[in-house]
Design an enzyme around this catalytic site. Structure first.
Site, PDB file in Angstrom:
ATOM      1  N   TYR A 199      -9.793   7.149   6.404  1.00  0.00           N
ATOM      2  CA  TYR A 199     -10.434   8.228   5.644  1.00  0.00           C
ATOM      3  C   TYR A 199     -11.781   7.771   5.099  1.00  0.00           C
ATOM      4  CZ  TYR A 199     -10.899  12.080   2.322  1.00  0.00           C
ATOM      5  OH  TYR A 199     -11.352  13.184   1.626  1.00  0.00           O
ATOM      6  N   GLU A 200     -11.809   6.575   4.544  1.00  0.00           N
ATOM      7  CA  GLU A 200     -13.040   6.020   3.960  1.00  0.00           C
ATOM      8  C   GLU A 200     -14.121   5.858   5.020  1.00  0.00           C
ATOM      9  OE1 GLU A 200     -14.277   2.108   1.262  1.00  0.00           O
ATOM     10  OE2 GLU A 200     -12.234   2.345   2.055  1.00  0.00           O
ATOM     11  N   ASP A 227     -12.269   9.434  -3.123  1.00  0.00           N
ATOM     12  CA  ASP A 227     -13.555  10.121  -3.106  1.00  0.00           C
ATOM     13  C   ASP A 227     -13.506  11.364  -3.977  1.00  0.00           C
ATOM     14  OD1 ASP A 227     -11.837  11.590  -1.502  1.00  0.00           O
ATOM     15  OD2 ASP A 227     -13.399  12.186  -0.089  1.00  0.00           O
ATOM     16  N   ASP A 261      -3.371  11.839  -2.362  1.00  0.00           N
ATOM     17  CA  ASP A 261      -3.511  13.282  -2.537  1.00  0.00           C
ATOM     18  C   ASP A 261      -3.895  13.558  -3.990  1.00  0.00           C
ATOM     19  OD1 ASP A 261      -3.108  16.084  -2.801  1.00  0.00           O
ATOM     20  OD2 ASP A 261      -1.657  16.038  -1.170  1.00  0.00           O
ATOM     21  N   ASN A 299       9.570   7.416   0.549  1.00  0.00           N
ATOM     22  CA  ASN A 299       8.834   8.055  -0.534  1.00  0.00           C
ATOM     23  C   ASN A 299       8.414   7.019  -1.573  1.00  0.00           C
ATOM     24  OD1 ASN A 299       7.903   9.650  -2.659  1.00  0.00           O
ATOM     25  ND2 ASN A 299       9.422  11.248  -2.286  1.00  0.00           N
ATOM     26  N   GLU A 325       0.860  -1.175   0.000  1.00  0.00           N
ATOM     27  CA  GLU A 325       0.000   0.000   0.000  1.00  0.00           C
ATOM     28  C   GLU A 325       0.899   1.229   0.000  1.00  0.00           C
ATOM     29  OE1 GLU A 325      -3.698   2.218   2.321  1.00  0.00           O
ATOM     30  OE2 GLU A 325      -2.466   0.769   3.430  1.00  0.00           O
ATOM     31  N   THR A 353     -10.310   2.175   4.902  1.00  0.00           N
ATOM     32  CA  THR A 353      -9.233   3.002   5.444  1.00  0.00           C
ATOM     33  C   THR A 353      -9.849   3.934   6.485  1.00  0.00           C
ATOM     34  OG1 THR A 353      -9.469   4.900   3.950  1.00  0.00           O
ATOM     35  CG2 THR A 353      -8.207   3.005   3.126  1.00  0.00           C
ATOM     36  N   LYS A 391      -4.310  20.897  -9.022  1.00  0.00           N
ATOM     37  CA  LYS A 391      -3.873  21.881 -10.022  1.00  0.00           C
ATOM     38  C   LYS A 391      -3.150  21.196 -11.178  1.00  0.00           C
ATOM     39  CE  LYS A 391      -3.469  25.554  -6.577  1.00  0.00           C
ATOM     40  NZ  LYS A 391      -2.583  26.515  -5.889  1.00  0.00           N
TER      41      LYS A 391
END
Length: 212
Positions: free
Chosen positions: A194-195, A154, A118, A96, A44, A192, A122
Site C-alpha cells: 500500500y505504501e 496515510d 483500516d 483475527n 505484524e 508495504t 465513523k
C-alpha cells in the site's frame, strides 16, 4: 481493503501448514517451536499480501516474525512470497488480530507492527480501530516491557486519533513522523504494498511508541 476471491488461496494454505497457522491458540506460549531457532518475536497485525513482513524477515535473520491476517486471499498471496523465499524465521497466521491474548502468552512478543490499518472513520466504528484502548491493552499484555509498537498510516484522522488514544493510555512516544518519506535520513524503512503505491499521493505518518 477486501480482495477479490481467489479459489486457489484456501487450498494453497491447507497444503502448506509448515508456513501457515490457522489455529494460533494451539501455540500460545510455544511459538518458538514454529521456528528454526529461538529469537526475539515480532508481529505484524494485518499483513495484507505480506510484502513488509517478508522483507523484514529477509533483512533481519536474527529475529523471528509472524504476519497475521484475517483475509484468506491476502494470506494466500503472502504465502506465495514465503514459498519463493522459504524463510526459516517467518510464520504466517490466518486469524483475527483482535484476539492476541488468546494466541500469545504474557511477555511473549518483542514488538508489534501496525501498517495501514483500516481507519474505520465513523465515530461508532472507533472500537474496531487497532489503536483503540481494548487493542492497546492486549498489546501491553503480550508484549515485553521493552517492546515497541510501530504504526504507519496515510490517514491523518486515524493518526491523530491514535496519538490521543496512546497518550491517554499512558504510552510514551519515541518518535513521530508527519511526512515519513520527506525525512532526509530515511534509510531503513521497509515498504508495504500500500505504501509503495500511495506514498506519492500524500504524506505517510508514522510513530514509534512503548508502554511505560
Amino acid at each position: 481493503m477486501r480482495l477479490r476471491n481467489r479459489p486457489w488461496a484456501k487450498p494453497l494454505i491447507e497444503e502448506n501448514p509448515q508456513y501457515v497457522v490457522t489455529s494460533p491458540e494451539e501455540f500460545k506460549g510455544k511459538w518458538d517451536t514454529r521456528f528454526e531457532k529461538e529469537a526475539p518475536l515480532f508481529i505484524e497485525i494485518g499483513m495484507g499480501k505480506g510484502q513488509f513482513i517478508v522483507e523484514m524477515a529477509k533483512q533481519h535473520p536474527e529475529n523471528n516474525y509472524i504476519g497475521m491476517e484475517l483475509q484468506t486471499v491476502a494470506t494466500g498471496y503472502a504465502l506465495k512470497k514465503q514459498l519463493e523465499n522459504k524463510l526459516p524465521n517467518l510464520q504466517l497466521v490466518r486469524a483475527n488480530g483482535a484476539a492476541l491474548t488468546e494466541y500469545f502468552e504474557k511477555d511473549e512478543v518483542d514488538g508489534i507492527y501496525l501498517n495501514f490499518s483500516d481507519p474505520w472513520p465513523k465515530k461508532r466504528q472507533a472500537k474496531r480501530r487497532l489503536t483503540y484502548p481494548t487493542f492497546l491493552k492486549q498489546y501491553q499484555s503480550v508484549m515485553k516491557k521493552q517492546g515497541h509498537i510501530e504504526f504507519k498510516t496515510d490517514n491523518r484522522g486515524l493518526f491523530e486519533y491514535s496519538i490521543v488514544s496512546m497518550n491517554n493510555f499512558g504510552m510514551e512516544f519515541d518518535q513521530i513522523w508527519l511526512d515519513l518519506h520527506a525525512t532526509p535520513d530515511l534509510t531503513d524503512n521497509v515498504l508495504t504494498e500500500y505504501e509503495e503505491k500511495f506514498r506519492k499521493k500524500g504524506p505517510i505518518y508514522k510513530l514509534e511508541a512503548h508502554f511505560k
